[in-house]
Design an enzyme around this catalytic site. Sequence first.
Site, PDB file in Angstrom:
ATOM      1  N   GLY A  99     -69.176 -17.334   6.653  1.00  0.00           N
ATOM      2  CA  GLY A  99     -69.193 -15.961   7.123  1.00  0.00           C
ATOM      3  C   GLY A  99     -67.918 -15.560   7.838  1.00  0.00           C
ATOM      4  O   GLY A  99     -67.420 -14.438   7.678  1.00  0.00           O
ATOM      5  N   GLN A 124     -76.515 -12.205   9.157  1.00  0.00           N
ATOM      6  CA  GLN A 124     -77.870 -12.404   9.685  1.00  0.00           C
ATOM      7  C   GLN A 124     -78.938 -11.743   8.825  1.00  0.00           C
ATOM      8  O   GLN A 124     -80.114 -12.065   8.957  1.00  0.00           O
ATOM      9  CB  GLN A 124     -77.968 -11.848  11.111  1.00  0.00           C
ATOM     10  CG  GLN A 124     -77.223 -12.661  12.149  1.00  0.00           C
ATOM     11  CD  GLN A 124     -77.848 -14.039  12.401  1.00  0.00           C
ATOM     12  OE1 GLN A 124     -79.047 -14.229  12.254  1.00  0.00           O
ATOM     13  NE2 GLN A 124     -77.019 -14.981  12.791  1.00  0.00           N
ATOM     14  N   HIS A 179     -75.446 -21.013   5.357  1.00  0.00           N
ATOM     15  CA  HIS A 179     -76.285 -21.793   6.290  1.00  0.00           C
ATOM     16  C   HIS A 179     -77.208 -20.925   7.137  1.00  0.00           C
ATOM     17  O   HIS A 179     -78.034 -21.434   7.885  1.00  0.00           O
ATOM     18  CB  HIS A 179     -75.426 -22.722   7.169  1.00  0.00           C
ATOM     19  CG  HIS A 179     -74.647 -22.071   8.256  1.00  0.00           C
ATOM     20  ND1 HIS A 179     -75.063 -22.096   9.571  1.00  0.00           N
ATOM     21  CD2 HIS A 179     -73.479 -21.401   8.253  1.00  0.00           C
ATOM     22  CE1 HIS A 179     -74.171 -21.465  10.319  1.00  0.00           C
ATOM     23  NE2 HIS A 179     -73.195 -21.033   9.537  1.00  0.00           N
ATOM     24  N   ASN A 237     -76.677 -10.673  15.524  1.00  0.00           N
ATOM     25  CA  ASN A 237     -77.065 -12.074  15.631  1.00  0.00           C
ATOM     26  C   ASN A 237     -77.735 -12.426  16.954  1.00  0.00           C
ATOM     27  O   ASN A 237     -78.446 -13.414  17.049  1.00  0.00           O
ATOM     28  CB  ASN A 237     -75.850 -12.969  15.396  1.00  0.00           C
ATOM     29  CG  ASN A 237     -74.639 -12.544  16.179  1.00  0.00           C
ATOM     30  OD1 ASN A 237     -74.161 -11.423  16.035  1.00  0.00           O
ATOM     31  ND2 ASN A 237     -74.140 -13.413  17.032  1.00  0.00           N
ATOM     32  N   CYS A 280     -70.917 -17.458  25.954  1.00  0.00           N
ATOM     33  CA  CYS A 280     -70.406 -17.799  24.639  1.00  0.00           C
ATOM     34  C   CYS A 280     -70.421 -19.293  24.467  1.00  0.00           C
ATOM     35  O   CYS A 280     -70.530 -20.061  25.408  1.00  0.00           O
ATOM     36  CB  CYS A 280     -69.067 -17.219  24.271  1.00  0.00           C
ATOM     37  SG  CYS A 280     -67.923 -16.711  25.400  1.00  0.00           S
TER      38      CYS A 280
END
Length: 394
Positions: free
Chosen positions: A69, A178, A200, A150, A323
Amino acid sequence: MIYADNAATTKMSQTAIEAMLPYMQDCYANPSSLYTAGQEARDAVEAARETVARCIGAEPREIIFTSGGSEADNQALLTAAAIGKKAGKRHIVSDAIEHHAVLHTLKKLEQDGFDVTYLPVDGSGIVKAEDVSAALRDDTCLVTIMYANNEIGTIQPIAEIGRLCRERGVLFHTDAVQAIGHLSIDVQDTQIDMLSASAHKFRGPKGVGFLYVKKGIRPAVLIEGGAQERGRRAGTENVPGIVATAAALEEAVSAIATTAPAITAMRDRIIDGLSAIPHSALSGDRMCRLPGNIHLCFEGIEGEALLLLLDQKGIAASSGSACTSGSLDPSHVLLAIGRPHDVAHGSLRLTIDETLTEKEADCIVQAVKDTVSYLRGFSPIWRDLCEGKAAFIL
Ligand SMILES: *Cc1c(COP(=O)(O)O)cnc(C)c1O
């Protein structure tokens, strides 16, 4: 382990694993090789391309396989930037809650002289199509708005945004990482020009994904060195990964009609259970929401502590707040939907799939309830709130 972190990655489907095995064991030749075995590998890649294209209403030649992605996002943005630059258009419209693969690429483009408008989102994380329309300028070369977020799972009005971009002749890219495999997506209906996906996130393997680029748009080349992917992305094809991507996507897309309602029901059961926790709030939109996404903030606790304790109880979840680099900055997404710093720190993201049982769902709810009250028991912030020394926000 109860796995509730499917937005981070998913377990590979057995179908996808079995699809890729022959391309590691027997048919391992390089697709660029001219002998029969090479041509078999080439055929497998092209069959996968057809399957992927069919799953999103595209043509095979509109699909470029990538390493995932992030690469697809980078390639999409740099494609629009290259086209814009040639036409003297250096304005891009995006929003405040994009994935860092988009945000960091936009930062780079800003350093390169592009002007980026980051649209605000409302309290549930929705970008308004009117805002997109109002932000368009004569020099706008790209609108990039993610399909679904996400962290908080909010689904954007993609078809509406696609329509107005097409009307105004502006390229429209969406990071659908997503959404794809979880929502039905058709790039024609939604008038999407470029779309990023990652295997994935839909039970395919890690390290492979694709970019859809509508025909007529010339993709920028990020990786030079060979004629693979019709010269648009060099490097020997990840044949097993590409084959498994197609198998996983086909399986996910054909199951959406049955899995999505079931996952949604389970999601709502968990949301209802957790919403009973005092001084908590659901993040994101209740309805325009990915089937498997549950995200709440709890006042008076640290999301990281909650995660560690849930892990001890065998539950894999995410805070979606700090994060991954381990920085203590709260999530840009939560700040953008108006959560104050303290509240944003007390977040929990659970992303479930169709394998989660009712019993497991109830076990998650109980574990979170117990852990939140345990953590509040010795939180000085919670004590101040209860003693009236600070005001409750939620
Ligand atoms: C996971 C994710 C990405 C990155 O995909 P990779 O294949 O891991 O590089 C990009 N955008 C969104 C919205 C994601 O969730």
